[in-house]
Write a protein that holds these residues in place. Structure first.
Motif, mmCIF file in Angstrom:
data_model
loop_
_atom_site.group_PDB
_atom_site.id
_atom_site.type_symbol
_atom_site.label_atom_id
_atom_site.label_comp_id
_atom_site.label_asym_id
_atom_site.label_seq_id
_atom_site.Cartn_x
_atom_site.Cartn_y
_atom_site.Cartn_z
ATOM 1 N N GLU A 74 -25.853 -20.696 -22.082
ATOM 2 C CA GLU A 74 -27.080 -21.463 -21.795
ATOM 3 C C GLU A 74 -27.343 -21.517 -20.298
ATOM 4 O OE1 GLU A 74 -26.475 -25.236 -23.583
ATOM 5 O OE2 GLU A 74 -26.807 -24.507 -25.648
ATOM 6 N N TRP A 75 -26.289 -21.687 -19.509
ATOM 7 C CA TRP A 75 -26.456 -21.691 -18.052
ATOM 8 C C TRP A 75 -26.971 -20.339 -17.553
ATOM 9 C CZ3 TRP A 75 -21.326 -24.467 -16.151
ATOM 10 C CH2 TRP A 75 -21.434 -25.839 -16.424
ATOM 11 N N ASN A 76 -26.412 -19.269 -18.104
ATOM 12 C CA ASN A 76 -26.860 -17.932 -17.698
ATOM 13 C C ASN A 76 -28.339 -17.719 -18.011
ATOM 14 O OD1 ASN A 76 -24.350 -17.196 -16.684
ATOM 15 N ND2 ASN A 76 -23.644 -16.371 -18.652
ATOM 16 N N ILE A 77 -28.769 -18.196 -19.172
ATOM 17 C CA ILE A 77 -30.191 -18.067 -19.540
ATOM 18 C C ILE A 77 -31.067 -18.850 -18.566
ATOM 19 C CG2 ILE A 77 -31.893 -18.630 -21.295
ATOM 20 C CD1 ILE A 77 -29.734 -18.090 -23.402
ATOM 21 N N GLU A 78 -30.670 -20.098 -18.269
ATOM 22 C CA GLU A 78 -31.433 -20.911 -17.326
ATOM 23 C C GLU A 78 -31.436 -20.286 -15.940
ATOM 24 O OE1 GLU A 78 -33.296 -23.535 -17.793
ATOM 25 O OE2 GLU A 78 -32.893 -23.486 -19.958
ATOM 26 N N LEU A 79 -30.305 -19.696 -15.539
ATOM 27 C CA LEU A 79 -30.221 -19.062 -14.225
ATOM 28 C C LEU A 79 -31.160 -17.864 -14.126
ATOM 29 C CD1 LEU A 79 -28.879 -18.877 -11.450
ATOM 30 C CD2 LEU A 79 -27.060 -17.505 -12.501
ATOM 31 N N ARG A 80 -31.191 -17.039 -15.191
ATOM 32 C CA ARG A 80 -32.110 -15.889 -15.192
ATOM 33 C C ARG A 80 -33.563 -16.338 -15.146
ATOM 34 N NH1 ARG A 80 -28.266 -13.764 -18.883
ATOM 35 N NH2 ARG A 80 -29.541 -14.470 -20.634
#
Length: 287
Positions: A74-80
């Protein structure tokens, strides 16, 4: 007296409470059944709530590897998403900067072109002035004509000493002043009928008393109607020049009354050969 003897005991009544067995099965009452069901439901909901909370706690436990992996994704998605938004904003800012630079360059180019055009016009004007003075062009046959509007008269004159090869006769006409009643004026427009027939036209609005009409015979017609809040006034136009356009003079002759000033009449009409002006204005006394 002899005593009474009971050879037989009295009959035994089955309705007596003594007939109820002390030990044995007994059918529970309805109230007792409802209480048991309600207690069971409460116990079921408590257990279910505890189980759900336990599952949620286990699913959100940050020490659980699966939970940590899900949070990391989820963090990776938000970061992208954030990086895409930042790149988009950077592109928009670059586009704005390019547009601003284009506008600045266009503005500077336009200013340069305007200055160059003004410089060329000024050089051309000076050149034409020098050439006109060298050729000694001047006006002749100055004539006054009818009054065109309030306190304004038309004049004409002919520009002479214009060479036949000279191809800027209208420009020379517009740049050559003439003296009328001690004041120099340049033409309002020019007509080019050939080298020796360039005619200039002037409309002079100074020192022309014969063209100055005025209002007389002030008449108050009262309120337009009860409660209208408006009053109607009429004036008679005096000193109308012969042959002049009465509508033009009626509309341009100034009028002052009741502390108000008008540049001309709002409505003009003629009656019995006379010219009248008509005004309608707000008046609190007519409310």
């Amino acid at each position: 007296m002899s005593s009474r003897r009971y050879d037989n005991p009295p009959p035994y009544s089955l309705s007596s409470s003594e007939a109820n067995p002390l030990i044995g099965t007994r059918r529970p009452s309805r109230r007792h059944q409802s209480s048991c069901v309600f207690a069971a439901l409460i116990a079921f909901f408590v257990v279910a709530f505890t189980v759900v909370n336990l599952c949620i706690s286990l699913s959100e436990d940050p020490l659980d590897p699966d939970v940590r992996e899900r949070i990391r994704k989820e963090w990776n998605i938000e970061l992208r998403r954030h990086e895409e938004e930042v790149l988009k904003r950077i592109d928009i800012k670059k586009h704005w900067l390019l547009e601003d630079n284009d506008r600045i360059r266009s503005r500077e180019q336009w200013r340069t072109e305007v200055k160059e055009h003004e410089r060329e016009l000024e050089e051309r004007r000076k050149h034409e002035e020098e050439e006109r003075l060298r050729l000694n062009m001047f006006w002749t046959d100055l004539a006054s004509h009818t009054c065109t509007t309030y306190a304004t008269r038309e004049y004409t004159a002919r520009l002479v000493n214009v060479p036949s090869y000279y191809n800027r006769r209208v420009e020379a006409c517009m740049a050559t002043p003439v003296e009328i009643r001690g004041v120099e004026y340049t033409p309002k427009w020019c007509e080019d009928h050939g080298p020796n027939n360039v005619v200039g036209h002037w409309e002079v609005d100074q020192h022309e008393p014969d063209c100055a009409s005025y209002w007389n015979w002030y008449k108050d017609f009262g309120c337009v109607s009860p409660g209208s809040g408006q009053r109607r006034i009429e004036h008679y136009l005096e000193n109308l020049p012969s042959g002049a356009d009465w509508k033009e003079f009626c509309a341009t002759t100034p009028a002052s009354f009741n502390g108000m000033h008008f540049m001309g009449s709002e409505i003009c009409f003629q009656w019995n050969g006379g010219t009248y002006g008509h005004w309608v204005f707000d008046d609190d006394n007519c409310k």
